[in-house]
Design an enzyme around this catalytic site. Sequence first.
Site, mmCIF file in Angstrom:
data_model
loop_
_atom_site.group_PDB
_atom_site.id
_atom_site.type_symbol
_atom_site.label_atom_id
_atom_site.label_comp_id
_atom_site.label_asym_id
_atom_site.label_seq_id
_atom_site.Cartn_x
_atom_site.Cartn_y
_atom_site.Cartn_z
ATOM 1 C CG ASP A 20 -1.113 -8.588 3.796
ATOM 2 O OD1 ASP A 20 -0.873 -7.870 4.784
ATOM 3 O OD2 ASP A 20 -0.443 -9.593 3.499
ATOM 4 C CG LEU A 21 -2.614 -2.322 1.486
ATOM 5 C CD1 LEU A 21 -3.296 -0.978 1.228
ATOM 6 C CD2 LEU A 21 -1.983 -2.836 0.198
ATOM 7 C CE LYS A 22 2.337 -8.668 6.433
ATOM 8 N NZ LYS A 22 1.804 -9.212 5.163
ATOM 9 C CG LEU A 23 -1.252 0.734 5.644
ATOM 10 C CD1 LEU A 23 -2.415 1.710 5.811
ATOM 11 C CD2 LEU A 23 -0.509 1.016 4.352
ATOM 12 C CG HIS A 24 5.252 0.735 10.801
ATOM 13 N ND1 HIS A 24 4.659 1.289 11.906
ATOM 14 C CD2 HIS A 24 6.555 0.585 11.106
ATOM 15 C CE1 HIS A 24 5.573 1.463 12.853
ATOM 16 N NE2 HIS A 24 6.740 1.050 12.389
ATOM 17 N N GLY A 62 1.747 8.782 12.336
ATOM 18 C CA GLY A 62 0.313 8.657 12.583
ATOM 19 C C GLY A 62 -0.560 9.294 11.514
ATOM 20 C CG ASN A 63 -1.462 13.428 8.984
ATOM 21 O OD1 ASN A 63 -2.634 13.689 9.256
ATOM 22 N ND2 ASN A 63 -0.920 13.745 7.818
ATOM 23 C CB THR A 64 1.486 8.993 6.738
ATOM 24 O OG1 THR A 64 2.173 10.243 6.669
ATOM 25 C CG2 THR A 64 1.599 8.272 5.410
ATOM 26 N NE ARG A 80 3.675 -23.473 2.879
ATOM 27 C CZ ARG A 80 3.240 -22.201 2.766
ATOM 28 N NH1 ARG A 80 1.996 -21.897 3.063
ATOM 29 N NH2 ARG A 80 4.041 -21.257 2.326
ATOM 30 C CD GLN A 137 4.691 -18.280 5.834
ATOM 31 O OE1 GLN A 137 5.088 -17.806 6.903
ATOM 32 N NE2 GLN A 137 3.836 -17.665 5.065
ATOM 33 N NE ARG A 148 4.693 -18.987 -0.687
ATOM 34 C CZ ARG A 148 5.733 -18.693 0.084
ATOM 35 N NH1 ARG A 148 6.948 -18.683 -0.433
ATOM 36 N NH2 ARG A 148 5.557 -18.403 1.353
#
Length: 246
Positions: free
Chosen positions: A75-79, A82-84, A193, A202, A223
């Site tokens: 879960d790296l939530k990349l943003h 584009g190239n990166t 939950r 949350q 959690r």
Amino acid sequence: MSTAMSLRQDSTPAGDVRDRLIIGLDLPSVEEARRTVDRIGEAGTFYKIGYQLAYAGGFELARELVAGGKKVFLDLKLHDIGNTVEEGVRSVARLGATFLTVHAYPQTMRAAVAGRAGSSLKILAVTVLTSYDQQDLAEAGYAPGLTPAELVERRAVQARDIGIDGIVCAAPEAARVRAVVGPDRLIVTPGIRPAGAEAGDQKRIVTPAEGIRLGADHLVVARPIIKAADPRASAEAIVAEIAGAV
Ligand SMILES: O=C(O)c1cc(=O)[nH]c(=O)n1[C@@H]1O[C@H](COP(=O)(O)O)[C@@H](O)[C@H]1O
């Protein structure tokens, strides 16, 4: 018993109901995460490694879990540009993970789909974080009045058209997302939950049984399991609740 040995013995068949539960290893060190995985034992088949553990040596643990027959969600939530994103996804694809998250921005999603080509990695697009409500969206600069559900739906349409493999959303939006993406794409819902558990940060939460009934393929829970006095018992109770709702 060593972690590697216990993991090998825990490998599970395809279609196992335990795979519907993804356990978030939001822990500060690999050692603590290994201990938690060992304590959970056969109750856990699918683990999520996010910021906290990834930046504390978690990629090594990801390889170890995969080698031991567990499934791994990075879960790296990349943003980024584009190239990166594309090159980053290409590197992640070599780790053997099952899922990787990116934020659901069109440029980012297109790059992620290009980067995972030729691998078995599935890209999940995070639509609107489950800690956000309408006020949080307005504070972030979105049009006043735009609801999380409306933005989730718009992003699900874009994700589908771009060829993303799955959607991360809150369970209350799952039916709307399913109508957009159809039966073949995955819906993954955090913000789960068990009855009586604390919501914490949350905002759009449901119980495990509700999450499944609302159409989620996988539930993400951290959690309520990893902070429990008995993480294995907590995971088993959630799996039993899932089994009763499918
Ligand atoms: O991508 C995610 O997994 C995610 C997306 C989202 O919208 N909300 C969300 O809570 N998550 C993750 O899901 C997990 C939920 O943790 P708990 O609230 O402790 O169960 C955390 O690791 C979050 O980073």
